[in-house]
Design an enzyme around this catalytic site. Sequence first.
Site, mmCIF file in Angstrom:
data_model
loop_
_atom_site.group_PDB
_atom_site.id
_atom_site.type_symbol
_atom_site.label_atom_id
_atom_site.label_comp_id
_atom_site.label_asym_id
_atom_site.label_seq_id
_atom_site.Cartn_x
_atom_site.Cartn_y
_atom_site.Cartn_z
ATOM 1 N N ARG A 39 0.824 -1.218 0.000
ATOM 2 C CA ARG A 39 0.000 0.000 0.000
ATOM 3 C C ARG A 39 0.856 1.265 0.000
ATOM 4 N NH1 ARG A 39 -4.704 -2.102 4.127
ATOM 5 N NH2 ARG A 39 -5.992 -3.033 2.493
ATOM 6 N N LYS A 200 -18.607 -16.373 2.934
ATOM 7 C CA LYS A 200 -20.013 -16.097 3.209
ATOM 8 C C LYS A 200 -20.781 -15.626 1.985
ATOM 9 C CE LYS A 200 -20.701 -14.015 7.333
ATOM 10 N NZ LYS A 200 -20.400 -12.882 8.243
ATOM 11 N N GLY A 352 -9.164 -8.932 -0.312
ATOM 12 C CA GLY A 352 -7.902 -9.156 0.394
ATOM 13 C C GLY A 352 -7.389 -10.577 0.267
ATOM 14 N N GLY A 375 -12.888 -4.063 0.385
ATOM 15 C CA GLY A 375 -14.266 -3.610 0.594
ATOM 16 C C GLY A 375 -14.718 -2.644 -0.484
HETATM 17 P P1 ADP Z 1 -11.833 -11.893 -0.225
HETATM 18 O O1 ADP Z 1 -11.029 -11.335 0.947
HETATM 19 O O2 ADP Z 1 -10.970 -12.244 -1.388
HETATM 20 O O3 ADP Z 1 -12.997 -11.005 -0.584
HETATM 21 P P2 ADP Z 1 -13.444 -13.494 1.515
HETATM 22 O O4 ADP Z 1 -12.935 -12.743 2.698
HETATM 23 O O5 ADP Z 1 -14.846 -13.299 1.114
HETATM 24 O O6 ADP Z 1 -12.485 -13.278 0.265
HETATM 25 O O7 ADP Z 1 -13.291 -15.064 1.781
HETATM 26 C C1 ADP Z 1 -12.044 -15.630 2.095
HETATM 27 C C2 ADP Z 1 -12.178 -16.692 3.139
HETATM 28 O O8 ADP Z 1 -13.106 -17.689 2.755
HETATM 29 C C3 ADP Z 1 -10.863 -17.402 3.371
HETATM 30 O O9 ADP Z 1 -10.432 -17.185 4.695
HETATM 31 C C4 ADP Z 1 -11.196 -18.882 3.117
HETATM 32 O O10 ADP Z 1 -10.565 -19.755 4.025
HETATM 33 C C5 ADP Z 1 -12.686 -18.915 3.302
HETATM 34 N N1 ADP Z 1 -13.298 -20.061 2.612
HETATM 35 C C6 ADP Z 1 -13.198 -20.366 1.304
HETATM 36 N N2 ADP Z 1 -13.823 -21.524 1.039
HETATM 37 C C7 ADP Z 1 -14.327 -21.984 2.202
HETATM 38 C C8 ADP Z 1 -15.062 -23.148 2.589
HETATM 39 N N3 ADP Z 1 -15.394 -24.083 1.691
HETATM 40 N N4 ADP Z 1 -15.418 -23.288 3.890
HETATM 41 C C9 ADP Z 1 -15.071 -22.337 4.772
HETATM 42 N N5 ADP Z 1 -14.365 -21.228 4.491
HETATM 43 C C10 ADP Z 1 -13.995 -21.048 3.222
HETATM 44 MG MG MG Z 2 -11.412 -11.363 3.084
#
Ligand code: ADP
Ligand code: MG
Length: 397
Positions: A39, A200, A352, A375
Amino acid sequence: MELDVPRLDDLQLRGKRVLVRVDFNVPVDEKGAITDDTRIRASLPTIAEIIAKGGKPVLLSHFGRPKGKVVESMRLTAAGKRLAELLKTPVQKLDESIGARVADAIAKAAPNTTILLENVRFHPGEEKSDPALAAEFAVLGDVFVNDAFGSSHRDHASVCGIARLLPSAAGRLMEKEIAAFRRVLVEPAQPFLAILGGAKVSDKLKVVDHLLEKVNAILVGGGMAYTFLKAQDHRVGKSLVQEDQIDLVLKSLMKAERMGIPILLPEDHVCATAFAENSKPIPSGVDIDDALLGLDIGPKTAATYRRKILEAKTVVWNGPMGVFEWPSFRAGTDAVAHAVADCPGYTVVGGGDSVAAVERAQLTSRIKHISTGGGASLELLEGTLLPGIEVLLRKRT
Ligand code: ADP
Ligand code: MG
């Protein structure tokens, strides 16, 4: 989405005190040492250009969540040191962000010196977007540059408040981020594919709904896939499911069907008997045994997704395909990361954890745009105009 914001070129910089909102909210270890300076590096072009054009950069940033109080461990001292090393010109870090002493230090600073103010979140008015605090920031500068894309989904005093009071423009990082999302959201080259994953489904459903208006297909993986599969009456065992989202998921699936936009779901999985790093990976078809939970997409799904990704002219990816933090459940995310890297079209990765997965696979340089705002990028993909961008747009009229 209108995204034609004023740029650095639109501001008079020579001899001016240039307030720059940057995002130095860097990850640190227990001792406060910076573990990733991406960053800070991302802000260098804007700062260097302001200096080159005869302006005096005065930087504002938040760091951590001090909640309106001075927290010693959340000072920007380490960030200032790293900035000086990277910039190779002098940086003067102050221990306040408002007041007469700050104004005086800015006035006395040598022409090629960059001033870094203290963590703006030490003031309770920052996150409340208190106009009085914004005014105290604004008197320290002649013009304002927002280069904190990662903070621009928040109406905070140092993001939006100052922009309401001074001639303002987007910095080079902000400009790059806006250009990337504009290329994805405004007349994207087709086929346009969205890949959505992460834990989620509730975090991503708005993105699904908005992107259905833009894409030719959506590929779903990660934890969010199991709520989709359950909504389609598949067996998902002990996998992560958000029961309260099933109705909304069904609505999205129906909308997609009406529009003729395929939403692809995993056809196989890598499962385990428990949510633990050392669990044995167990392959599964689309329906999952009651004793198991899905922690990654399976090899068939990865191959299907790869084929689709390679055919696309525009790809946006947000959210890992599995628990990529654990080596046994990383293959699906790695496969998608490689496919996005190999895709000859325009590719954007935001979020992230998705960005971390790309970095871990050492594919950063082969992705066309890696967003610095998790975000903020998600809100853009939901079709929300970010407050920090909106206030800059109003400067145009
Ligand atoms: P990003 O930061 O790229 O937007 P998110 O924060 O929405 O992604 O999601 C990332 C998290 O989702 C990771 O910590 C990962 O371990 C979790 N995750 C991915 N697949 C699964 C799964 N099948 N069950 C539980 N957690 C999961
Ligand atoms: Mg995340």
